[in-house]
Scaffold this active site. Structure first.
Site, mmCIF file in Angstrom:
data_model
loop_
_atom_site.group_PDB
_atom_site.id
_atom_site.type_symbol
_atom_site.label_atom_id
_atom_site.label_comp_id
_atom_site.label_asym_id
_atom_site.label_seq_id
_atom_site.Cartn_x
_atom_site.Cartn_y
_atom_site.Cartn_z
ATOM 1 N N PHE A 113 0.819 -1.221 0.000
ATOM 2 C CA PHE A 113 0.000 0.000 0.000
ATOM 3 C C PHE A 113 0.847 1.263 0.000
ATOM 4 O O PHE A 113 0.397 2.328 -0.439
ATOM 5 C CB PHE A 113 -0.943 0.000 1.211
ATOM 6 C CG PHE A 113 -0.326 0.409 2.514
ATOM 7 C CD1 PHE A 113 -0.405 1.724 2.965
ATOM 8 C CD2 PHE A 113 0.324 -0.517 3.313
ATOM 9 C CE1 PHE A 113 0.158 2.103 4.172
ATOM 10 C CE2 PHE A 113 0.884 -0.151 4.521
ATOM 11 C CZ PHE A 113 0.807 1.164 4.962
ATOM 12 N N LYS A 114 2.087 1.159 0.463
ATOM 13 C CA LYS A 114 2.904 2.357 0.593
ATOM 14 C C LYS A 114 3.288 2.960 -0.750
ATOM 15 O O LYS A 114 3.684 4.128 -0.828
ATOM 16 C CB LYS A 114 4.127 2.048 1.453
ATOM 17 C CG LYS A 114 3.688 1.683 2.870
ATOM 18 C CD LYS A 114 4.795 1.364 3.824
ATOM 19 C CE LYS A 114 4.191 0.988 5.179
ATOM 20 N NZ LYS A 114 5.179 0.689 6.214
ATOM 21 N N ASP A 115 3.143 2.169 -1.829
ATOM 22 C CA ASP A 115 3.356 2.725 -3.166
ATOM 23 C C ASP A 115 2.405 3.879 -3.458
ATOM 24 O O ASP A 115 2.740 4.796 -4.207
ATOM 25 C CB ASP A 115 3.148 1.641 -4.230
ATOM 26 C CG ASP A 115 4.244 0.594 -4.246
ATOM 27 O OD1 ASP A 115 5.414 0.939 -4.013
ATOM 28 O OD2 ASP A 115 3.908 -0.591 -4.474
ATOM 29 N N MET A 118 4.176 6.748 -1.851
ATOM 30 C CA MET A 118 5.592 6.889 -2.164
ATOM 31 C C MET A 118 5.833 7.284 -3.616
ATOM 32 O O MET A 118 6.773 8.034 -3.920
ATOM 33 C CB MET A 118 6.312 5.585 -1.844
ATOM 34 C CG MET A 118 7.761 5.778 -1.457
ATOM 35 S SD MET A 118 7.985 6.688 0.087
ATOM 36 C CE MET A 118 7.611 5.418 1.284
#
Length: 480
Positions: A113-115, A118
């Site tokens: 999910f951090k994409d 980011m």
């Protein structure tokens, strides 16, 4: 929009300033001076927007120092179907005819999910640094997914170098391979002999050394960076709009949470007027957040008491973003927040039960729960059997705890945090088969790895950073 520190410093500048800042000079976290609110008509006007246009509508009130056309262009470059492998970016999937939904956030380059945030940071960093003629050396800490998401986002960014700390031997095999198989001149992977909280404390210690931070142009991509929280708030709006609920009808969210950044983004969306009901904090065995929401006492867990679990990205005993929540609970009282958090630094608890501040916690409608390894295996197995859907162990924590808090007639959206492929050993233990993975990651575990094992020592870390940056400038010889 101006920004302030959770610990009282009144003017940190505008968005671009706090983007590059990391921690505020007083050790606090950046927060907007105010939180703009969307009324019912404003929310209705968001229906039908593409993901980048929705992101613009949600984020623009907080980013006023970037020209409108430039910000739109940045967001359209960030949120593309060829990057996130879906025209919808964050598909919402109902599990059978239940009230449970999965918000798919793991279709990006690193399968986590951090994409979602980011990739935006990679674009906005490059834009701001180019305008200012500056470079940035990112120092980050990861419990598993932040690292690979940051490194994939910063590939090829000429003005950005990344120094990423991870706990040695405490990530999944896939997570290690994903990070350490990158052999780029601007990427430096450091495996710290300790746990994630040790990595996080090293980052804070370097940031606290103002002369070193300034000399080596140190910035942050961890969830302490406001831009990440802001970008993550967008998919709460996206999920709500995808449900096509009647105006004002609430939706509950269950969020696997260790560092409190992802669920705080939901609280930000709620504070902006999104009809969010319960925000469910799903913990694993490292349940300091569950302890707080069930007892009213927040107590940091020392490194030696942080359990090594099968949902390793949540193996955290000190939730950095929790300071932002306490700041809002304290009605933006920076002095009170400083007192609480400095006490936390001395190992003292934040005890709010029975106080006016606890009334504010109750009103915020956070709920919580805890999941174990056996719970995760059973949940992965059951969701696969009943709905034909494989989920990773962190998402399993969220599903299980979310189910415990279901309310009649209210949808429960569980945030998917990673694809099962990232945690194949645990998923195989649950269902007896290895989860599939995108072709680009086939046999990644066999790829050569580049990383440095380092003791938990800030002076060693500083010397390493200085040597590497000096080598890049041709000032000294590389250390390896």
């Amino acid at each position: 929009m101006k920004y302030v520190s959770t610990r009282g410093t009144p003017d940190l500048g505008q968005f671009s300033d706090v983007l590059l800042m990391g921690l505020a000079p007083d050790g606090g976290l950046a927060m907007p001076e105010s939180i703009p609110a969307f009324g019912p008509a404003d929310l209705e006007a968001l229906r039908g927007l593409s993901y980048p246009d929705l992101a613009f509508a949600v984020m623009r009130p907080f980013i006023t120092d970037v020209p409108e056309d430039d910000l739109r262009a940045l967001l359209h470059r960030t949120y593309r179907s060829d990057v996130f492998h879906s025209a919808d970016m964050t598909p919402l999937t109902r599990l059978g005819d239940s009230q449970l939904y999965l918000l798919e956030l793991s279709n990006g380059p690193s399968l986590a999910f951090k994409d979602m945030a980011m990739q935006f940071l990679g674009e906005i960093f490059e834009y701001v640094l180019e305008r200012r003629g500056e470079v940035l050396n990112i120092l980050g800490a990861t419990s598993g997914d932040t690292g690979s998401a940051a490194e994939y986002a910063m590939l090829g960014k000429a003005r950005v170098n990344v120094f990423m700390l991870s706990p040695h031997g405490r990530m999944s095999t896939f997570q290690q391979a994903q990070m350490f198989s990158l052999h780029e001149p601007n990427i430096f992977n450091i495996a710290v002999e300790g746990v994630f909280d040790d990595c996080q404390d090293l980052v804070k210690a370097v940031n606290a050394d103002a002369p070193f931070k300034a000399r080596y142009e140190i910035g942050a991509v961890n969830s302490i960076n406001w831009a990440r929280v802001l970008a993550q708030a967008v998919y709460y709006f996206k999920a709500y709009l995808a449900l096509n609920l009647a105006p004002g009808q609430p939706v509950d969210f269950s969020v696997p949470s260790g560092n409190f950044g992802n669920v705080f983004a939901g609280y930000l969306a709620k504070s902006m007027g999104l009809p969010v009901g319960q925000l469910i904090v799903a913990s694993n065995e490292n349940d300091v957040l569950h302890d707080f929401f069930s007892s009213g006492t927040y107590h940091v867990r020392p490194a030696e008491r942080v359990a090594m679990t099968s949902s390793p990205s949540m193996d955290i005993g000190k939730a950095s973003n929790f300071e932002r929540y306490l700041y809002l609970i304290a009605d933006r009282d920076g002095a009170q927040t400083r007192t609480w958090w400095e006490g936390v630094g001395r190992g003292e608890p934040v005890a709010l039960h029975g106080s006016a501040h606890w009334d504010a916690v109750t009103a915020s409608e956070f709920r919580s729960g805890r999941s174990t390894h056996a719970d995760r295996l059973n949940t992965i197995r059951r969701i696969d059997r009943e709905y034909g859907r494989l989920i990773d162990p962190h998402t399993a924590d969220g599903v299980l705890v979310g189910e415990r808090h279901l309310r009649p007639g209210v949808p429960m959206v569980c945030l998917e945090t990673a694809l099962p492929a990232k945690f194949g050993e645990t998923v195989q233990e649950a269902v007896g088969r290895i989860p599939g993975r995108p072709e680009r990651f086939l046999n990644i575990e066999d790829a050569p790895r580049t990383f440095e094992v380092m003791p938990n020592d800030v002076q060693v870390l500083k010397a390493y950073i200085a040597a590497k940056l000096g080598a890049l400038k041709g000032e000294v010889s590389p250390t390896r």
